[in-house]
Design a protein around this motif. Structure first.
Motif, PDB file in Angstrom:
ATOM      1  N   MET A   1       0.836  -1.190   0.000  1.00  0.00           N
ATOM      2  CA  MET A   1       0.000   0.000   0.000  1.00  0.00           C
ATOM      3  C   MET A   1       0.874   1.245   0.000  1.00  0.00           C
ATOM      4  SD  MET A   1      -2.912   1.092   2.696  1.00  0.00           S
ATOM      5  CE  MET A   1      -3.139   2.791   3.087  1.00  0.00           C
ATOM      6  N   ILE A   2       0.502   2.195  -0.834  1.00  0.00           N
ATOM      7  CA  ILE A   2       1.192   3.484  -0.885  1.00  0.00           C
ATOM      8  C   ILE A   2       0.257   4.513  -0.248  1.00  0.00           C
ATOM      9  CG2 ILE A   2       2.219   5.263  -2.338  1.00  0.00           C
ATOM     10  CD1 ILE A   2       2.632   3.028  -4.463  1.00  0.00           C
ATOM     11  N   ARG A   3       0.613   4.940   0.939  1.00  0.00           N
ATOM     12  CA  ARG A   3      -0.226   5.902   1.641  1.00  0.00           C
ATOM     13  C   ARG A   3      -0.081   7.293   1.034  1.00  0.00           C
ATOM     14  NH1 ARG A   3       2.262   5.278   7.237  1.00  0.00           N
ATOM     15  NH2 ARG A   3       3.975   4.850   5.842  1.00  0.00           N
ATOM     16  N   ALA A   4      -1.196   7.995   1.010  1.00  0.00           N
ATOM     17  CA  ALA A   4      -1.210   9.382   0.556  1.00  0.00           C
ATOM     18  C   ALA A   4      -2.222  10.124   1.426  1.00  0.00           C
ATOM     19  CB  ALA A   4      -1.600   9.474  -0.917  1.00  0.00           C
ATOM     20  N   SER A   5      -2.058  11.429   1.497  1.00  0.00           N
ATOM     21  CA  SER A   5      -3.007  12.225   2.272  1.00  0.00           C
ATOM     22  C   SER A   5      -3.321  13.505   1.517  1.00  0.00           C
ATOM     23  CB  SER A   5      -2.431  12.552   3.647  1.00  0.00           C
ATOM     24  OG  SER A   5      -1.253  13.320   3.515  1.00  0.00           O
ATOM     25  N   CYS A   6      -4.534  13.983   1.737  1.00  0.00           N
ATOM     26  CA  CYS A   6      -4.982  15.249   1.155  1.00  0.00           C
ATOM     27  C   CYS A   6      -5.658  16.057   2.246  1.00  0.00           C
ATOM     28  CB  CYS A   6      -6.000  15.030   0.042  1.00  0.00           C
ATOM     29  SG  CYS A   6      -5.321  14.487  -1.515  1.00  0.00           S
ATOM     30  N   HIS A   7      -5.536  17.361   2.120  1.00  0.00           N
ATOM     31  CA  HIS A   7      -6.292  18.244   3.001  1.00  0.00           C
ATOM     32  C   HIS A   7      -6.639  19.503   2.227  1.00  0.00           C
ATOM     33  CE1 HIS A   7      -3.061  21.168   3.801  1.00  0.00           C
ATOM     34  NE2 HIS A   7      -2.269  20.128   3.691  1.00  0.00           N
ATOM     35  N   THR A   8      -7.768  20.091   2.601  1.00  0.00           N
ATOM     36  CA  THR A   8      -8.184  21.329   1.954  1.00  0.00           C
ATOM     37  C   THR A   8      -7.374  22.482   2.530  1.00  0.00           C
ATOM     38  OG1 THR A   8      -9.965  21.614   3.578  1.00  0.00           O
ATOM     39  CG2 THR A   8     -10.523  20.529   1.488  1.00  0.00           C
ATOM     40  N   ALA A   9      -7.316  23.566   1.789  1.00  0.00           N
ATOM     41  CA  ALA A   9      -6.514  24.718   2.205  1.00  0.00           C
ATOM     42  C   ALA A   9      -6.986  25.307   3.528  1.00  0.00           C
ATOM     43  CB  ALA A   9      -6.535  25.789   1.116  1.00  0.00           C
ATOM     44  N   ASP A  10      -8.279  25.182   3.810  1.00  0.00           N
ATOM     45  CA  ASP A  10      -8.790  25.704   5.073  1.00  0.00           C
ATOM     46  C   ASP A  10      -8.730  24.665   6.193  1.00  0.00           C
ATOM     47  OD1 ASP A  10     -10.810  23.957   4.383  1.00  0.00           O
ATOM     48  OD2 ASP A  10     -12.394  25.475   4.330  1.00  0.00           O
ATOM     49  N   ASN A  11      -8.183  23.488   5.902  1.00  0.00           N
ATOM     50  CA  ASN A  11      -8.043  22.379   6.848  1.00  0.00           C
ATOM     51  C   ASN A  11      -9.362  21.874   7.425  1.00  0.00           C
ATOM     52  OD1 ASN A  11      -5.210  21.850   6.783  1.00  0.00           O
ATOM     53  ND2 ASN A  11      -4.919  23.803   7.829  1.00  0.00           N
ATOM     54  N   ARG A  12     -10.451  22.124   6.742  1.00  0.00           N
ATOM     55  CA  ARG A  12     -11.752  21.614   7.220  1.00  0.00           C
ATOM     56  C   ARG A  12     -11.906  20.135   6.907  1.00  0.00           C
ATOM     57  NH1 ARG A  12     -16.898  24.822   6.555  1.00  0.00           N
ATOM     58  NH2 ARG A  12     -17.386  23.534   8.347  1.00  0.00           N
ATOM     59  N   LEU A  13     -11.295  19.684   5.824  1.00  0.00           N
ATOM     60  CA  LEU A  13     -11.365  18.271   5.451  1.00  0.00           C
ATOM     61  C   LEU A  13      -9.953  17.744   5.219  1.00  0.00           C
ATOM     62  CD1 LEU A  13     -14.293  18.321   2.859  1.00  0.00           C
ATOM     63  CD2 LEU A  13     -14.401  17.565   5.243  1.00  0.00           C
ATOM     64  N   ALA A  14      -9.724  16.526   5.684  1.00  0.00           N
ATOM     65  CA  ALA A  14      -8.439  15.857   5.476  1.00  0.00           C
ATOM     66  C   ALA A  14      -8.694  14.357   5.503  1.00  0.00           C
ATOM     67  CB  ALA A  14      -7.448  16.244   6.557  1.00  0.00           C
ATOM     68  N   LEU A  15      -7.921  13.627   4.733  1.00  0.00           N
ATOM     69  CA  LEU A  15      -8.043  12.176   4.766  1.00  0.00           C
ATOM     70  C   LEU A  15      -6.801  11.521   4.208  1.00  0.00           C
ATOM     71  CD1 LEU A  15      -8.699  10.921   1.696  1.00  0.00           C
ATOM     72  CD2 LEU A  15     -10.873  11.981   2.142  1.00  0.00           C
ATOM     73  N   GLU A  16      -6.656  10.251   4.553  1.00  0.00           N
ATOM     74  CA  GLU A  16      -5.595   9.421   4.000  1.00  0.00           C
ATOM     75  C   GLU A  16      -6.244   8.408   3.071  1.00  0.00           C
ATOM     76  OE1 GLU A  16      -2.983   7.674   6.845  1.00  0.00           O
ATOM     77  OE2 GLU A  16      -2.257   9.612   7.532  1.00  0.00           O
ATOM     78  N   PHE A  17      -5.503   8.004   2.046  1.00  0.00           N
ATOM     79  CA  PHE A  17      -6.034   7.033   1.088  1.00  0.00           C
ATOM     80  C   PHE A  17      -4.893   6.229   0.499  1.00  0.00           C
ATOM     81  CE2 PHE A  17      -5.158  10.899  -1.213  1.00  0.00           C
ATOM     82  CZ  PHE A  17      -4.641  10.501  -2.432  1.00  0.00           C
TER      83      PHE A  17
END
Length: 115
Positions: A1-17
């Motif tokens: 598995m290759i972990r990655a993460s994203c978050h919005t600029a306002d940090n209201r949403l974030a997740l790993e995938f």
């Protein structure tokens, strides 16, 4: 598995995938370009967000493009989200599954470039 993460600029949403499907299908040029950008790019998220199992990623991208659009219109260079691939996971997976691309990525990191 290759972990990655994203978050919005306002940090209201974030997740790993899991970014493995992108690495399985991407061409060598795209992977090398990702490595040259410090393993940070929204391309990976864009490519996966419409797939089954990536609904959370779809919601995050939809929020970033619709809710944060007003801020980005004022400054088009302002990124509405950031996505980062875990470099050790990516290089380990590439070495095991796509060794020819792992070599290109390793050479790209050791190449000092013009200057």
């Amino acid at each position: 598995m290759i972990r990655a993460s994203c978050h919005t600029a306002d940090n209201r949403l974030a997740l790993e995938f899991d970014a493995t499907p992108w690495f399985r299908e991407a061409d060598s040029h795209s992977i090398r370009h990702l490595a040259e950008q410090g393993w940070s790019s929204v391309w990976v998220a864009d490519a996966l967000e419409s797939r089954p199992g990536y609904e959370g990623l779809h919601r995050l991208i939809e929020y970033a493009t619709s809710r944060l659009r007003d801020e980005s219109l004022e400054d088009p260079t302002w990124p509405t989200l950031e996505c980062i691939v875990d470099q050790p996971d990516a290089t380990r997976w590439l070495t095991e599954n796509r060794p020819e691309i792992a070599s290109l990525v390793a050479n790209c990191r050791s190449d000092p470039g013009p200057g």
